[in-house]
Motif scaffolding. Structure first.
Motif, PDB file in Angstrom:
ATOM      1  N   ILE A  45       0.851  -1.189   0.000  1.00  0.00           N
ATOM      2  CA  ILE A  45       0.000   0.000   0.000  1.00  0.00           C
ATOM      3  C   ILE A  45       0.884   1.235   0.000  1.00  0.00           C
ATOM      4  O   ILE A  45       1.696   1.425   0.897  1.00  0.00           O
ATOM      5  CB  ILE A  45      -0.934   0.008   1.221  1.00  0.00           C
ATOM      6  CG1 ILE A  45      -1.803  -1.257   1.218  1.00  0.00           C
ATOM      7  CG2 ILE A  45      -1.788   1.273   1.244  1.00  0.00           C
ATOM      8  CD1 ILE A  45      -2.569  -1.482   2.496  1.00  0.00           C
ATOM      9  N   LEU A  46       0.695   2.074  -1.026  1.00  0.00           N
ATOM     10  CA  LEU A  46       1.453   3.315  -1.142  1.00  0.00           C
ATOM     11  C   LEU A  46       0.498   4.492  -1.131  1.00  0.00           C
ATOM     12  O   LEU A  46      -0.504   4.488  -1.854  1.00  0.00           O
ATOM     13  CB  LEU A  46       2.255   3.341  -2.447  1.00  0.00           C
ATOM     14  CG  LEU A  46       3.256   2.221  -2.669  1.00  0.00           C
ATOM     15  CD1 LEU A  46       3.855   2.325  -4.065  1.00  0.00           C
ATOM     16  CD2 LEU A  46       4.357   2.280  -1.624  1.00  0.00           C
ATOM     17  N   GLU A  47       0.831   5.509  -0.339  1.00  0.00           N
ATOM     18  CA  GLU A  47       0.021   6.718  -0.336  1.00  0.00           C
ATOM     19  C   GLU A  47       0.353   7.534  -1.577  1.00  0.00           C
ATOM     20  O   GLU A  47       1.513   7.699  -1.932  1.00  0.00           O
ATOM     21  CB  GLU A  47       0.315   7.523   0.931  1.00  0.00           C
ATOM     22  CG  GLU A  47      -0.661   8.620   1.177  1.00  0.00           C
ATOM     23  CD  GLU A  47      -0.491   9.241   2.551  1.00  0.00           C
ATOM     24  OE1 GLU A  47      -1.315  10.099   2.888  1.00  0.00           O
ATOM     25  OE2 GLU A  47       0.452   8.880   3.288  1.00  0.00           O
ATOM     26  N   ASP A  48      -0.681   8.023  -2.259  1.00  0.00           N
ATOM     27  CA  ASP A  48      -0.493   8.782  -3.500  1.00  0.00           C
ATOM     28  C   ASP A  48      -1.424   9.989  -3.456  1.00  0.00           C
ATOM     29  O   ASP A  48      -2.495   9.979  -4.047  1.00  0.00           O
ATOM     30  CB  ASP A  48      -0.792   7.896  -4.709  1.00  0.00           C
ATOM     31  CG  ASP A  48      -0.421   8.542  -6.027  1.00  0.00           C
ATOM     32  OD1 ASP A  48      -0.200   9.771  -6.055  1.00  0.00           O
ATOM     33  OD2 ASP A  48      -0.361   7.831  -7.033  1.00  0.00           O
ATOM     34  N   LYS A  49      -1.025  11.004  -2.730  1.00  0.00           N
ATOM     35  CA  LYS A  49      -1.867  12.180  -2.511  1.00  0.00           C
ATOM     36  C   LYS A  49      -1.754  13.149  -3.683  1.00  0.00           C
ATOM     37  O   LYS A  49      -1.263  14.250  -3.559  1.00  0.00           O
ATOM     38  CB  LYS A  49      -1.481  12.889  -1.217  1.00  0.00           C
ATOM     39  CG  LYS A  49      -1.650  12.052   0.020  1.00  0.00           C
ATOM     40  CD  LYS A  49      -3.083  11.993   0.450  1.00  0.00           C
ATOM     41  CE  LYS A  49      -3.208  11.310   1.800  1.00  0.00           C
ATOM     42  NZ  LYS A  49      -4.541  11.057   2.188  1.00  0.00           N
ATOM     43  N   GLY A  50      -2.225  12.727  -4.817  1.00  0.00           N
ATOM     44  CA  GLY A  50      -2.177  13.575  -6.005  1.00  0.00           C
ATOM     45  C   GLY A  50      -3.435  14.397  -6.184  1.00  0.00           C
ATOM     46  O   GLY A  50      -3.705  14.895  -7.259  1.00  0.00           O
ATOM     47  N   GLY A  51      -4.235  14.528  -5.152  1.00  0.00           N
ATOM     48  CA  GLY A  51      -5.441  15.313  -5.223  1.00  0.00           C
ATOM     49  C   GLY A  51      -6.657  14.540  -5.695  1.00  0.00           C
ATOM     50  O   GLY A  51      -7.749  15.078  -5.757  1.00  0.00           O
ATOM     51  N   GLN A  52      -6.472  13.276  -6.018  1.00  0.00           N
ATOM     52  CA  GLN A  52      -7.617  12.498  -6.476  1.00  0.00           C
ATOM     53  C   GLN A  52      -8.327  11.840  -5.295  1.00  0.00           C
ATOM     54  O   GLN A  52      -7.777  11.701  -4.225  1.00  0.00           O
ATOM     55  CB  GLN A  52      -7.200  11.440  -7.508  1.00  0.00           C
ATOM     56  CG  GLN A  52      -6.350  10.324  -6.947  1.00  0.00           C
ATOM     57  CD  GLN A  52      -4.882  10.454  -7.297  1.00  0.00           C
ATOM     58  OE1 GLN A  52      -4.414  11.503  -7.707  1.00  0.00           O
ATOM     59  NE2 GLN A  52      -4.150   9.389  -7.131  1.00  0.00           N
TER      60      GLN A  52
END
Length: 73
Positions: A45-52
């Motif tokens: 699990i990787l956090e991907d806070k790209g605004g989506q």
């Protein structure tokens, strides 16, 4: 980064339940990818806070496929 194992898939594959007790909702456009995931399999699990809205990437460590998802709990 976090690692866990997929315990179960529910509904049409849009809901994943992990061994650590977390529940994830898969991005609707990527549910087809999860159809080949067979519990138990290792998930990174990787956090991907790209605004989506679906702000985590779940990677199946057995077949190296991935989907975007959001954590329900």
């Amino acid at each position: 980064m976090n690692n866990t194992n997929l315990m179960a898939k529910q509904d049409d594959g849009g809901k994943l339940i992990m061994m650590d007790g977390t529940i994830w909702m898969v991005s609707p456009g990527e549910i087809h990818t999860v159809s080949s995931w067979n519990p138990p399999c290792g998930i990174q699990i990787l956090e991907d806070k790209g605004g989506q809205e679906y702000d985590y990437k779940l990677i199946n460590q057995e077949d190296n496929t991935s989907v975007f998802a959001k954590r329900r709990r």
